[in-house]
Write a protein that holds these residues in place. Structure first.
Motif, mmCIF file in Angstrom:
data_model
loop_
_atom_site.group_PDB
_atom_site.id
_atom_site.type_symbol
_atom_site.label_atom_id
_atom_site.label_comp_id
_atom_site.label_asym_id
_atom_site.label_seq_id
_atom_site.Cartn_x
_atom_site.Cartn_y
_atom_site.Cartn_z
ATOM 1 N N ALA A 1 16.138 53.715 98.484
ATOM 2 C CA ALA A 1 14.981 52.814 98.377
ATOM 3 C C ALA A 1 14.410 52.548 99.758
ATOM 4 N N GLN A 2 13.159 52.061 99.765
ATOM 5 C CA GLN A 2 12.510 51.625 100.996
ATOM 6 C C GLN A 2 12.375 50.105 100.972
ATOM 7 N N GLY A 3 12.082 49.524 102.138
ATOM 8 C CA GLY A 3 11.914 48.082 102.216
ATOM 9 C C GLY A 3 11.197 47.689 103.485
ATOM 10 N N ASP A 4 11.036 46.366 103.669
ATOM 11 C CA ASP A 4 10.358 45.869 104.864
ATOM 12 C C ASP A 4 11.254 45.895 106.096
ATOM 13 N N GLY A 5 12.536 46.075 105.890
ATOM 14 C CA GLY A 5 13.498 46.208 106.973
ATOM 15 C C GLY A 5 14.699 46.958 106.437
ATOM 16 N N GLN A 6 15.655 47.255 107.292
ATOM 17 C CA GLN A 6 16.796 48.047 106.848
ATOM 18 C C GLN A 6 17.611 47.322 105.779
#
Length: 498
Positions: free
Chosen positions: A417-422
């Motif tokens: 998944a991707q996100g706004d931070g790790q």
């Protein structure tokens, strides 16, 4: 005499505002109880004038005015006028203590210089100002033109002076030379009060102070934290400890040892000049035992103690926690925290601290309860779910992403998944995985990171996460040198205890 506010302020990049100067003056005279303080140089600036005026107003109200001193110059009386307006009553007149300085900087003869000095001293007397005289570059004067120095001292003996101040202006003296030069001068002028003003260019300031005391010096000039021009001046804390331990039968001083550390830390804050962690008496690490064998020896009749007991300076002995720690270090810290572990758990905690010590040099006492919790919490629940591996990416121009592999009841699952931070990407990957398994996750309601004060980028991080599930809140903690990893560890605990 403390000269932190004058010579100490000549430390590169340091300038104390008026309010800080007044606070420091009060600390030096009332908290440390030094005999005299040199607070400024005359005619420097309007701001300096206002600072001196604030100090002298306070000193007059509290009976300290004769303990406030000013650096002045042979300038036909302009410094005296400045002092008079500022309310100061003691001048430290800067004169030339070497023929080299006199000839090449002032381009004057001794007779011309002496006549101008006499004029300034008389002007001061008429203004009700007492005079001490600095012999600038005195140490080089004794090296290269001793006949001039003694000619100068003979002249000064004819004036009405309080003290003669002998500076090692460039910090060039060895301890043998300090003793030799001071002995010659005190032998010839036994009734004159001589101060020694040491600089620390060769790191010999404290040694030279010791030799000046042996040779009959009546006063010393020191600065808090050894602040001053270039490599600084002889440091207050070290010299006070040396006098109390090695000259207590010969020298009587009133400086309060118990206040040295607290005043040192305040001036560190005001000046912005950090105290080296290994600086004697006031450094963060100087009362810290790191090796396990030292802590063990302290348990066995204080084998690694000396006369520099930390309590003398308002401090406490510490036992460092790191890869060289033994069980004795940890037991010492547990005693202070009021905690006790059995030998099996103590061994587990020791192994964990050594593991952390391989990643960073020091674990703090305050970290210890959380390390214990991190090590021993596993016995409170069955670890059905483990984060087996993960890849965290963060690239310029791309959203952070995570690929994670999680083992649930022995089966391995993977998600990306991707996100706004790790960490956000890590949590999004977990949620996708849980959704596919028809499992629910608590909501994250608070996230805090604790790093010990004064730590570096390699600090041990404790991430504290508050979760909410079915209106019930609970907290998990993770511990690691990497902030994101510590958050992942806290999350894994949540997956098992929710």
């Amino acid at each position: 005499m403390d000269t932190t506010l004058r010579d100490g302020e000549q430390t590169s990049g340091v300038s104390f505002p008026s309010a800080e100067k007044l606070t420091i003056a009060k600390l030096l005279l009332e908290e440390l109880n030094v005999d005299r303080i040199e607070v400024a140089s005359a005619r420097v600036s309007e701001g300096e004038f206002q600072a001196v005026k604030a100090i002298t107003d306070w000193a007059n109200e509290n009976g300290y005015i004769n303990r406030i001193e000013m650096l002045t110059f042979v300038d036909g009386g302009r410094s005296i006028e400045w002092m008079d307006k500022a309310g100061a009553k003691v001048q430290n007149l800067l004169t030339k203590g070497s023929l080299n300085h006199l000839t090449h900087q002032l381009k004057k003869t001794p007779e011309q210089h002496f006549a101008e000095i006499k004029n300034v001293v008389e002007l001061a007397q008429n203004a009700g100002i007492k005079t001490n005289v600095y012999l600038e570059d005195w140490s080089n004067g004794m090296h290269n033109s001793p006949e001039y120095v003694f000619q100068f001292l003979d002249f000064l003996e004819t004036l009405s002076l309080e003290r003669i101040l002998l500076p090692d202006t460039l910090g060039v003296l060895t301890h043998n030379e300090t003793f030799d030069y001071f002995s010659k001068i005190t032998a010839k002028y036994p009734n004159t009060h001589f101060d020694f003003h040491a600089h620390n260019d060769y790191d010999l300031g404290v040694a030279n102070v010791m030799e000046s005391i042996k040779a009959g010096a009546s006063g010393l000039h020191l600065t808090v934290n050894g602040m001053g021009e270039r490599a600084g001046n002889a440091p207050m804390a070290s010299v006070i400890a040396v006098i109390n331990d090695f000259f207590k039968d010969e020298v009587e001083i009133q400086v309060k040892e118990t206040s040295l550390y607290s005043v040192s830390k305040i001036i560190e804050t005001f000046s912005g000049i950090r105290i080296p962690s290994n600086k004697p008496i006031v450094g963060d690490n100087v009362f810290t035992q790191t090796a396990g064998i030292h802590a063990d020896g302290d348990n066995k009749n204080n084998l690694y103690f000396n006369d520099l007991m930390p309590e003398r300076f308002g401090r406490k002995r510490k036992y460092a926690l790191g890869k060289t720690s033994g069980k004795a270090n940890i037991e010492k810290n547990l005693q202070e925290l009021g905690l006790e572990l059995d030998q099996v758990d103590l061994l587990k905690v020791t192994e964990r601290i050594i593991e952390l010590g391989d990643k960073k040099e020091l674990v703090t006492k305050e970290d210890l309860p959380y390390i214990i919790s991190d090590v021993l919490d596993s016995s409170l629940y069955e670890e059905r779910i483990t984060v087996e591996s993960y890849v965290l990416t963060h690239s310029k121009g791309l959203k952070p992403s995570t690929t994670v592999a999680v083992k649930i009841d022995g089966d391995l699952y993977e998600e990306h998944a991707q996100g706004d931070g790790q960490f956000d990407a890590f949590m999004n990957a977990l949620r996708k995985l849980y959704k596919k398994k028809n499992m629910t996750m608590p909501s994250l309601v608070d996230y805090a990171v604790r790093i010990p004060p004064g730590s570096t980028s390699a600090a041990l991080c404790e991430t504290i996460i508050t979760w909410e599930s079915d209106s019930n809140k609970f907290i998990t903690r993770g511990l690691d040198c990497d902030q994101t990893v510590s958050a992942i560890k806290a999350t894994q605990k949540m997956l098992n205890i929710r």
